[in-house]
Design a protein around this motif. Sequence first.
Motif, PDB file in Angstrom:
ATOM      1  N   PHE A  30       0.532  -1.428   0.051  1.00 40.19           N
ATOM      2  CA  PHE A  30       0.137  -0.186  -0.003  1.00 40.19           C
ATOM      3  C   PHE A  30       0.839   1.256  -0.163  1.00 40.19           C
ATOM      4  O   PHE A  30       0.289   2.528  -0.563  1.00 40.19           O
ATOM      5  CB  PHE A  30      -1.118   0.159   1.348  1.00 40.19           C
ATOM      6  CG  PHE A  30      -2.325  -1.207   0.730  1.00 40.19           C
ATOM      7  CD1 PHE A  30      -3.282  -1.004  -0.164  1.00 40.19           C
ATOM      8  CD2 PHE A  30      -2.095  -2.344   1.522  1.00 40.19           C
ATOM      9  CE1 PHE A  30      -3.915  -1.349  -0.545  1.00 40.19           C
ATOM     10  CE2 PHE A  30      -3.201  -3.286   0.689  1.00 40.19           C
ATOM     11  CZ  PHE A  30      -3.849  -2.424   0.240  1.00 40.19           C
ATOM     12  N   ALA A  31       2.035   0.928  -0.310  1.00 44.13           N
ATOM     13  CA  ALA A  31       3.440   1.712   0.441  1.00 44.13           C
ATOM     14  C   ALA A  31       2.952   2.323  -1.980  1.00 44.13           C
ATOM     15  O   ALA A  31       3.220   3.310  -1.592  1.00 44.13           O
ATOM     16  CB  ALA A  31       4.032   1.710   0.911  1.00 44.13           C
ATOM     17  N   TYR A  65       0.468   3.639  -2.830  1.00 42.45           N
ATOM     18  CA  TYR A  65      -0.861   4.964  -2.269  1.00 42.45           C
ATOM     19  C   TYR A  65       0.727   6.109  -3.269  1.00 42.45           C
ATOM     20  O   TYR A  65       0.299   7.026  -3.574  1.00 42.45           O
ATOM     21  CB  TYR A  65       0.357   5.514  -0.925  1.00 42.45           C
ATOM     22  CG  TYR A  65       0.585   7.223  -0.830  1.00 42.45           C
ATOM     23  CD1 TYR A  65      -0.381   7.572  -0.008  1.00 42.45           C
ATOM     24  CD2 TYR A  65       0.860   8.180  -0.822  1.00 42.45           C
ATOM     25  CE1 TYR A  65      -0.498   8.601   0.198  1.00 42.45           C
ATOM     26  CE2 TYR A  65       1.852   8.787   0.384  1.00 42.45           C
ATOM     27  CZ  TYR A  65      -0.005   9.321  -0.067  1.00 42.45           C
ATOM     28  OH  TYR A  65       0.033  11.345   0.801  1.00 42.45           O
ATOM     29  N   PHE A  66       2.148   5.693  -3.650  1.00 43.86           N
ATOM     30  CA  PHE A  66       3.589   6.759  -4.378  1.00 43.86           C
ATOM     31  C   PHE A  66       3.191   6.479  -5.845  1.00 43.86           C
ATOM     32  O   PHE A  66       3.400   7.101  -6.697  1.00 43.86           O
ATOM     33  CB  PHE A  66       4.396   6.301  -4.200  1.00 43.86           C
ATOM     34  CG  PHE A  66       4.637   6.900  -2.313  1.00 43.86           C
ATOM     35  CD1 PHE A  66       5.399   8.363  -2.361  1.00 43.86           C
ATOM     36  CD2 PHE A  66       5.198   5.770  -1.211  1.00 43.86           C
ATOM     37  CE1 PHE A  66       5.645   8.979  -0.839  1.00 43.86           C
ATOM     38  CE2 PHE A  66       5.638   6.271  -0.501  1.00 43.86           C
ATOM     39  CZ  PHE A  66       5.540   7.556   0.209  1.00 43.86           C
ATOM     40  N   ASN A 117      -1.351   6.683  -6.201  1.00 42.39           N
ATOM     41  CA  ASN A 117      -2.250   7.700  -5.209  1.00 42.39           C
ATOM     42  C   ASN A 117      -3.786   7.651  -5.151  1.00 42.39           C
ATOM     43  O   ASN A 117      -4.402   7.642  -4.512  1.00 42.39           O
ATOM     44  CB  ASN A 117      -2.940   8.706  -6.635  1.00 42.39           C
ATOM     45  CG  ASN A 117      -1.480   9.654  -7.071  1.00 42.39           C
ATOM     46  OD1 ASN A 117      -0.316  10.166  -6.194  1.00 42.39           O
ATOM     47  ND2 ASN A 117      -1.681  10.265  -8.386  1.00 42.39           N
ATOM     48  N   GLU A 118      -3.258   5.857  -4.625  1.00 40.63           N
ATOM     49  CA  GLU A 118      -4.507   5.672  -3.598  1.00 40.63           C
ATOM     50  C   GLU A 118      -4.387   6.435  -2.415  1.00 40.63           C
ATOM     51  O   GLU A 118      -3.376   6.186  -0.996  1.00 40.63           O
ATOM     52  CB  GLU A 118      -4.254   3.907  -3.384  1.00 40.63           C
ATOM     53  CG  GLU A 118      -4.527   3.064  -4.340  1.00 40.63           C
ATOM     54  CD  GLU A 118      -4.371   1.651  -4.923  1.00 40.63           C
ATOM     55  OE1 GLU A 118      -4.346   1.423  -3.200  1.00 40.63           O
ATOM     56  OE2 GLU A 118      -5.274   1.173  -5.914  1.00 40.63           O
ATOM     57  N   LYS A 119      -5.435   6.686  -1.961  1.00 44.01           N
ATOM     58  CA  LYS A 119      -5.803   7.127   0.116  1.00 44.01           C
ATOM     59  C   LYS A 119      -5.421   6.029   0.531  1.00 44.01           C
ATOM     60  O   LYS A 119      -5.689   4.523   0.785  1.00 44.01           O
ATOM     61  CB  LYS A 119      -7.168   8.222  -0.562  1.00 44.01           C
ATOM     62  CG  LYS A 119      -7.377   8.945  -1.032  1.00 44.01           C
ATOM     63  CD  LYS A 119      -8.362   9.923  -0.997  1.00 44.01           C
ATOM     64  CE  LYS A 119      -8.065  11.282  -2.055  1.00 44.01           C
ATOM     65  NZ  LYS A 119      -9.860  12.156  -1.157  1.00 44.01           N
ATOM     66  N   ILE A 120      -4.864   5.978   1.676  1.00 44.36           N
ATOM     67  CA  ILE A 120      -5.145   5.167   3.147  1.00 44.36           C
ATOM     68  C   ILE A 120      -5.580   5.756   4.548  1.00 44.36           C
ATOM     69  O   ILE A 120      -5.029   7.222   4.682  1.00 44.36           O
ATOM     70  CB  ILE A 120      -3.376   4.613   3.783  1.00 44.36           C
ATOM     71  CG1 ILE A 120      -2.623   4.087   2.199  1.00 44.36           C
ATOM     72  CG2 ILE A 120      -3.224   4.061   4.217  1.00 44.36           C
ATOM     73  CD1 ILE A 120      -1.075   3.505   2.126  1.00 44.36           C
ATOM     74  N   SER A 121      -5.859   5.337   5.329  1.00 47.64           N
ATOM     75  CA  SER A 121      -7.017   5.978   6.565  1.00 47.64           C
ATOM     76  C   SER A 121      -6.021   6.005   7.339  1.00 47.64           C
ATOM     77  O   SER A 121      -4.808   5.335   7.165  1.00 47.64           O
ATOM     78  CB  SER A 121      -8.396   5.168   6.996  1.00 47.64           C
ATOM     79  OG  SER A 121      -7.260   4.164   6.922  1.00 47.64           O
ATOM     80  N   ILE A 142      -3.226   3.954   8.756  1.00 44.30           N
ATOM     81  CA  ILE A 142      -1.616   4.275   9.140  1.00 44.30           C
ATOM     82  C   ILE A 142      -1.107   4.194  10.032  1.00 44.30           C
ATOM     83  O   ILE A 142      -0.396   4.092  10.694  1.00 44.30           O
ATOM     84  CB  ILE A 142      -1.182   6.299   8.895  1.00 44.30           C
ATOM     85  CG1 ILE A 142      -1.982   6.479   6.902  1.00 44.30           C
ATOM     86  CG2 ILE A 142       0.199   6.678   9.994  1.00 44.30           C
ATOM     87  CD1 ILE A 142      -1.955   7.608   6.907  1.00 44.30           C
TER      88      ILE A 142
END
Length: 294
Positions: free
Chosen positions: A109-110, A113-114, A117-121, A125
């Motif tokens: 998921f890192a 994200y990079f 551009n997927e959002k992480i709650s 985190i």
Amino acid sequence: MQFGEKLAPLAIVVGVITVSFSAILVKLSSGEPGVIAFYRMFFSALILLPFFMKGHLKEVKLLKKKDWLITFAAGTLLAFHFILWFESLQYTSVASSTVLVTMQPLFAFAGAYFLFNEKISAKAIISAVAAISGSVLIGIGDLQVSGMALFGDVLALISCAFVTGYLLFGQSVRKHLPLTTYTFIVYSISAVVLFLYVLIKGESLGPFETNDWLIFLGLAILPTLFGHSLFNWAIKWVSTTVISMAILFEPVGAAIFAYFILDEAVGSAQLTGGMIILLSLGFFVLTIKRIKVS
């Protein structure tokens, strides 16, 4: 309830047990890490070859030039994942190595994200930070044992990043290519990369005792084909979250087998750090609910 749905829980349990043997078999082998990795991928591809030739050969035509490049990258990353993970087992314990490799969801998921551009709650985190603190605790404990044990931990973490890259690269190709076809191609590419690595490094491909050949074959059959194939079969009837949670038990099984087979005890730092990581990853998986099965 369908027959497959009834057997899915049993398949998951068997899958967890078989993948838990991976690190144990590597530890029992007298081969060098690159050689062990090569024979694991070579025998895996060899076993899949009849199934690929029988009904999947024509599907290769579905691959475009971009797909081949992505698949080659995935196979290369998989090869170096095995090299580094098997190398880590030369320096650190089964418990430390397997629990650190299990941190794959965080790397996945890192990367998402990079790269996407997927959002992480916020909850994800927090659980990720907790898992990282657990890995630091394991590192501190292993450093007290020896600097080389900490070096093994670092190798395990890097190998985890590589296997995550393998999954991220391969997910686009897997959308239009059946599992058997994709895994055969990737395993074959990985075997070729590992063969070249072994030749360049000058590692010996043999001769080996019968016990080593059985270990190489066991690595191909148990964790590679039997373990993960059962996960991929069961995913038709159960959610990816269930599979992901089940995979988190691999370090537990590996540590138990290591204790009885290799006489490896689990230190307090390893136990505490490992529990923090597994609980954090479990919460992370439940929060995200989108982990892929390799």
